[in-house]
Structures are given as structure tokens and as C-alpha cells.
Design a protein around this motif. Structure first.
Motif, PDB file in Angstrom:
ATOM      1  N   LYS A  28      25.429  40.306  43.924  1.00  0.00           N
ATOM      2  CA  LYS A  28      26.716  39.979  44.537  1.00  0.00           C
ATOM      3  C   LYS A  28      27.880  40.224  43.582  1.00  0.00           C
ATOM      4  O   LYS A  28      27.776  39.938  42.388  1.00  0.00           O
ATOM      5  CB  LYS A  28      26.654  38.491  44.927  1.00  0.00           C
ATOM      6  CG  LYS A  28      27.880  37.922  45.580  1.00  0.00           C
ATOM      7  CD  LYS A  28      27.720  36.413  45.801  1.00  0.00           C
ATOM      8  CE  LYS A  28      28.439  35.639  44.716  1.00  0.00           C
ATOM      9  NZ  LYS A  28      29.652  34.937  45.129  1.00  0.00           N
ATOM     10  N   SER A  40      38.537  29.947  39.514  1.00  0.00           N
ATOM     11  CA  SER A  40      37.705  30.144  38.318  1.00  0.00           C
ATOM     12  C   SER A  40      38.003  31.480  37.646  1.00  0.00           C
ATOM     13  O   SER A  40      37.613  31.706  36.504  1.00  0.00           O
ATOM     14  CB  SER A  40      36.229  30.060  38.723  1.00  0.00           C
ATOM     15  OG  SER A  40      36.018  30.766  39.928  1.00  0.00           O
ATOM     16  N   ASP A  52      27.183  33.788  50.755  1.00  0.00           N
ATOM     17  CA  ASP A  52      26.650  32.918  49.694  1.00  0.00           C
ATOM     18  C   ASP A  52      26.912  31.432  49.972  1.00  0.00           C
ATOM     19  O   ASP A  52      26.300  30.573  49.346  1.00  0.00           O
ATOM     20  CB  ASP A  52      27.208  33.318  48.319  1.00  0.00           C
ATOM     21  CG  ASP A  52      28.719  33.142  48.207  1.00  0.00           C
ATOM     22  OD1 ASP A  52      29.428  33.361  49.212  1.00  0.00           O
ATOM     23  OD2 ASP A  52      29.192  32.789  47.116  1.00  0.00           O
ATOM     24  N   SER A  83      31.045  39.109  41.793  1.00  0.00           N
ATOM     25  CA  SER A  83      31.472  37.753  41.438  1.00  0.00           C
ATOM     26  C   SER A  83      32.688  37.791  40.538  1.00  0.00           C
ATOM     27  O   SER A  83      32.711  38.570  39.582  1.00  0.00           O
ATOM     28  CB  SER A  83      30.336  37.069  40.676  1.00  0.00           C
ATOM     29  OG  SER A  83      29.935  35.918  41.323  1.00  0.00           O
ATOM     30  N   LYS A  84      33.679  36.934  40.816  1.00  0.00           N
ATOM     31  CA  LYS A  84      34.910  36.975  40.013  1.00  0.00           C
ATOM     32  C   LYS A  84      34.709  36.517  38.573  1.00  0.00           C
ATOM     33  O   LYS A  84      35.485  36.879  37.702  1.00  0.00           O
ATOM     34  CB  LYS A  84      36.039  36.205  40.694  1.00  0.00           C
ATOM     35  CG  LYS A  84      35.780  34.736  40.951  1.00  0.00           C
ATOM     36  CD  LYS A  84      37.049  34.066  41.464  1.00  0.00           C
ATOM     37  CE  LYS A  84      36.858  33.284  42.747  1.00  0.00           C
ATOM     38  NZ  LYS A  84      35.846  32.213  42.703  1.00  0.00           N
ATOM     39  N   SER A  85      33.659  35.709  38.314  1.00  0.00           N
ATOM     40  CA  SER A  85      33.437  35.236  36.948  1.00  0.00           C
ATOM     41  C   SER A  85      32.497  36.134  36.142  1.00  0.00           C
ATOM     42  O   SER A  85      32.084  35.771  35.050  1.00  0.00           O
ATOM     43  CB  SER A  85      32.849  33.826  36.959  1.00  0.00           C
ATOM     44  OG  SER A  85      33.584  32.981  37.781  1.00  0.00           O
ATOM     45  N   LYS A  89      23.431  29.447  39.369  1.00  0.00           N
ATOM     46  CA  LYS A  89      24.476  29.124  38.392  1.00  0.00           C
ATOM     47  C   LYS A  89      23.932  28.288  37.243  1.00  0.00           C
ATOM     48  O   LYS A  89      24.381  28.432  36.114  1.00  0.00           O
ATOM     49  CB  LYS A  89      25.666  28.430  39.072  1.00  0.00           C
ATOM     50  CG  LYS A  89      26.498  29.399  39.910  1.00  0.00           C
ATOM     51  CD  LYS A  89      27.878  28.877  40.269  1.00  0.00           C
ATOM     52  CE  LYS A  89      28.665  29.963  41.014  1.00  0.00           C
ATOM     53  NZ  LYS A  89      29.977  29.529  41.481  1.00  0.00           N
TER      54      LYS A  89
END
Ligand code: AQP
Length: 329
Positions: free
Chosen positions: A195, A11, A146, A197-199, A111
Motif C-alpha cells: 500500500k 502524520s 485499509d 503510505s504517507k509515512s 504497524k
């Protein structure tokens, strides 16, 4: 040998959070386990993805896997959508879990709140993950904190499936989560209470595995700390510094108490400079290997071979599940 399965979503480029919580362990587990590592592009489309970027990030993640040290001679490395059994098994899983179970998943709640319109796939993400895991008869799944709840759902499903359809036989293997004691939840550099998060939209929140050395150093320099000036580990009172200690420990394999002792009386400035150097020392050689592999035919050959091996194993389990539920003439 016991079996391991895990995956990462293409993602975005993985962060040091993905690395510390999961990917670093993928490499270490290869010698003692029979490992299968997947690029879970079907999971990635549970939220909107640009097709061109998804394609590029899929290849990029494959190259990163190898650059990090995953060895195609030891582990099976493949792209999820190239093994149709995942979607087929996921359907069977969906028909054996309740909507209520899925609505309770915290990742779904988090999400879905961030999306303007929520896809059905975001809700049925965990059944697809269950399918991923059971298809390879995984005994253990290395993941960050997670994903713990999804692993619990997987275990509930396996127990239910075996008791509904097994006639006393253990049809599917019951997997254990492998969650690291330290670094299972690396926090954002700017908001150390959430957290990493890459997105994330704000690129200062994370360090990606492909960030240039000067960007890595800069992001660490601007990481949020506190005003006490003391380097100690206290995630509640000092979330920023504690998170940096966790990252430091993961990149140097020094323990946190050792680091706290080493930095007694030293200021945050020096600590951050050293931490930036420690991350660069690990990531620079990985990035070199990554760029050499990215456009190579070798990478395609590895993924072709991986898909072939994965299809064999996955189809076998799928057919077992199908026979058990009565998909047969
Ligand atoms: N902050 C984290 N600390 C430790 N481990 C983490 N993981 C994710 N974030 C952290 C672990 O990395 C693996 C791969 O994650 P994923 O691609 O399955 O997606 P995710 O869990 O949803 O991670 P991201 O980075 O937050 O991705 P996006 O932004 O795309 O949703 C998993 O084992 C995960 O536990």
C-alpha cells in the motif's frame, strides 16, 4: 440529511493514495450529506511524532482540506484534540471491546511490527476511531480499504452497546463504510504489491499532494512497471501498470477500459508523461490555494468555528452514552 464522518492523520503530508481512496470523495459528498471532517491528531500520536512537525502538519492538513474543496459553510472541519469528547467516549468504547478483538486488527499487526516499542495507544487506536464515528451519529464513513476492518469493529461495538445499554432503543447509529470501487487501495510506486503510505521512509514510494510538479513527473517516470510493454489492467500479473491505470483513472475520471483502449500500442514512456501531466493538472491549482491559506487568519477562524460546532454535537452523544452506562447521580 444523512451524516458522514471521516478523518485523516496529520502524520505526514497526505499522498495521492489518501486522496484517491478518501479525500477526493470527502469533497463530492458535501452536497448530499451533512459532513464532518476531522484532522485526527490523537490518532497520529499512536506512533512517535515530533511535536513541532505534528503542529505544522495539523495546520497543513487543515489548509489542504480547504484547498481540495471542503467548504466550511457546508461541512464541519476541526482538529480532534480540540474536542475532548473523543478521548472521553473512547474510554467507554475501550471498556466495551475485548483485547482479543484489538489484537486481531491487521493495521495493529502491521504497524506494531514496524515499531521498536509499541504504545498502548496503537492497540487502542480502533476504539478511538469508533468514538470519532459514533459521536457524530455518522450513517456512512468514506475510507480506503485499509480501514474496512476498523469499520467492522465499529459496527460490532454499536450493536453491542445498543443491546447492552439501550433497553430496546437505538442509542448509537450503525455506520456503513463507503469504500470506493476503484482506488480503495493505491499501491506504492516502487513496490506495487504494498500500500502507498504517507509515512513511508522512501519518498519515491509515494506522491504527496504537495510535491512540486517536476517531482511528481519524476516520481511517475521512475515508477516500477514490467517488461511486457503492454498497457493493460491485471493487478496480479502487472501490479505496477495496473496501479498507474488506477491513478490515471482517478485523476481524469476516465474509466480504466477507456484508458486501456486509448493506450493500445503506446509505450510506457508516453503513458507516464501523460499521467504526470494529468496529476499536475489537478494538484497545481490545489497547491496554489493551499499556500494562500496556510498562514491566514481565515484558517484559524474556520478551525475555531469547526471545533465549536463539533463540540456541541459530540457532547450531546457523549452524555447520552454516559447516561446509558450509569455515569450519573
Ligand atoms: N494507499 C491507499 N489507497 C487508498 N486509500 C488509502 N488511505 C490510506 N492509504 C491509502 C485512506 O486514506 C485515509 C486517511 O488515512 P489515515 O491518515 O487515516 O491513515 P492510514 O490509513 O494509516 O494511511 P497512511 O497513508 O498509510 O498513513 P500513515 O503512513 O500515517 O499510517 C483513510 O481513509 C485510508 O483508508
Amino acid at each position: 440529511k444523512k451524516k458522514i464522518f471521516s478523518g485523516v492523520q496529520p502524520s505526514a503530508i497526505p499522498t495521492i493514495g489518501n486522496y484517491i481512496g478518501a479525500m477526493k470523495h470527502f469533497v463530492d459528498l458535501q452536497d448530499d450529506y451533512d459532513c464532518t471532517y476531522c484532522i485526527v491528531n490523537q490518532h497520529a500520536i499512536t506512533v512517535p511524532q515530533d511535536p513541532k512537525k505534528l503542529k505544522q502538519q495539523t495546520r497543513s492538513l487543515a489548509a489542504l482540506y480547504i484547498a481540495l474543496g471542503l467548504d466550511p459553510n457546508k461541512s464541519t472541519i476541526f482538529v480532534q484534540s480540540e474536542v475532548p469528547a473523543h478521548a472521553q467516549a473512547a474510554w467507554i468504547v475501550q471498556c466495551n471491546v475485548g483485547i482479543g478483538e484489538l489484537e486481531r486488527m491487521t493495521q495493529y499487526k502491521d504497524k506494531s511490527q514496524k515499531q521498536e516499542s509499541v504504545s498502548a495507544g496503537l492497540l487502542t487506536y480502533p476504539p478511538l476511531m469508533v468514538a470519532d464515528i459514533v459521536l457524530y451519529n455518522a450513517d456512512a464513513v468514506p475510507v480506503g480499504e485499509d480501514q474496512k476492518q476498523h469499520l467492522e469493529l465499529t459496527r460490532d461495538f454499536v450493536n453491542r452497546f445498543n443491546s447492552r445499554y439501550g433497553n430496546g432503543n437505538q442509542l448509537l447509529v450503525l455506520p456503513e463504510p463507503l469504500i470506493p470501487k476503484e482506488g480503495a487501495r493505491v499501491m506504492s510506486l516502487q513496490t506495487p504489491t504494498k500500500k502507498m503510505s504517507k509515512s513511508d521512509k522512501n519518498i519515491k514510494e509515494y506522491i504527496s499532494l504537495l510535491d512540486e510538479p517536476k517531482v511528481i513527473r519524476k516520481k511517475i517516470k521512475s515508477a516500477v512497471t514490467d517488461s511486457s510493454g503492454v498497457i493493460s489492467y491485471d493487478p496480479i500479473e502487472k501490479p505496477g501498470v495496473s496501479n498507474l491505470l488506477t491513478i490515471y483513472s482517478a485523476f481524469t475520471n476516465q474509466s480504466i477500459p477507456e484508458l486501456v483502449k486509448q493506450y493500445d500500442g503506446v509505450g510506457y514512456g508516453q503513458f507516464k508523461t501523460d499521467l504526470g501531466d494529468a496529476i499536475v493538472a489537478v494538484l497545481e491549482p490545489i497547491q496554489e490555494k493551499y499556500y494562500a491559506l496556510l498562514d491566514s487568519d481565515e484558517l484559524d477562524a474556520i478551525l475555531d468555528e469547526g471545533a465549536k460546532k463539533a463540540n456541541l454535537v459530540a457532547n450531546k452523544t457523549l452524555h447520552k452514552m454516559e447516561r446509558a452506562i450509569g455515569f450519573a447521580r
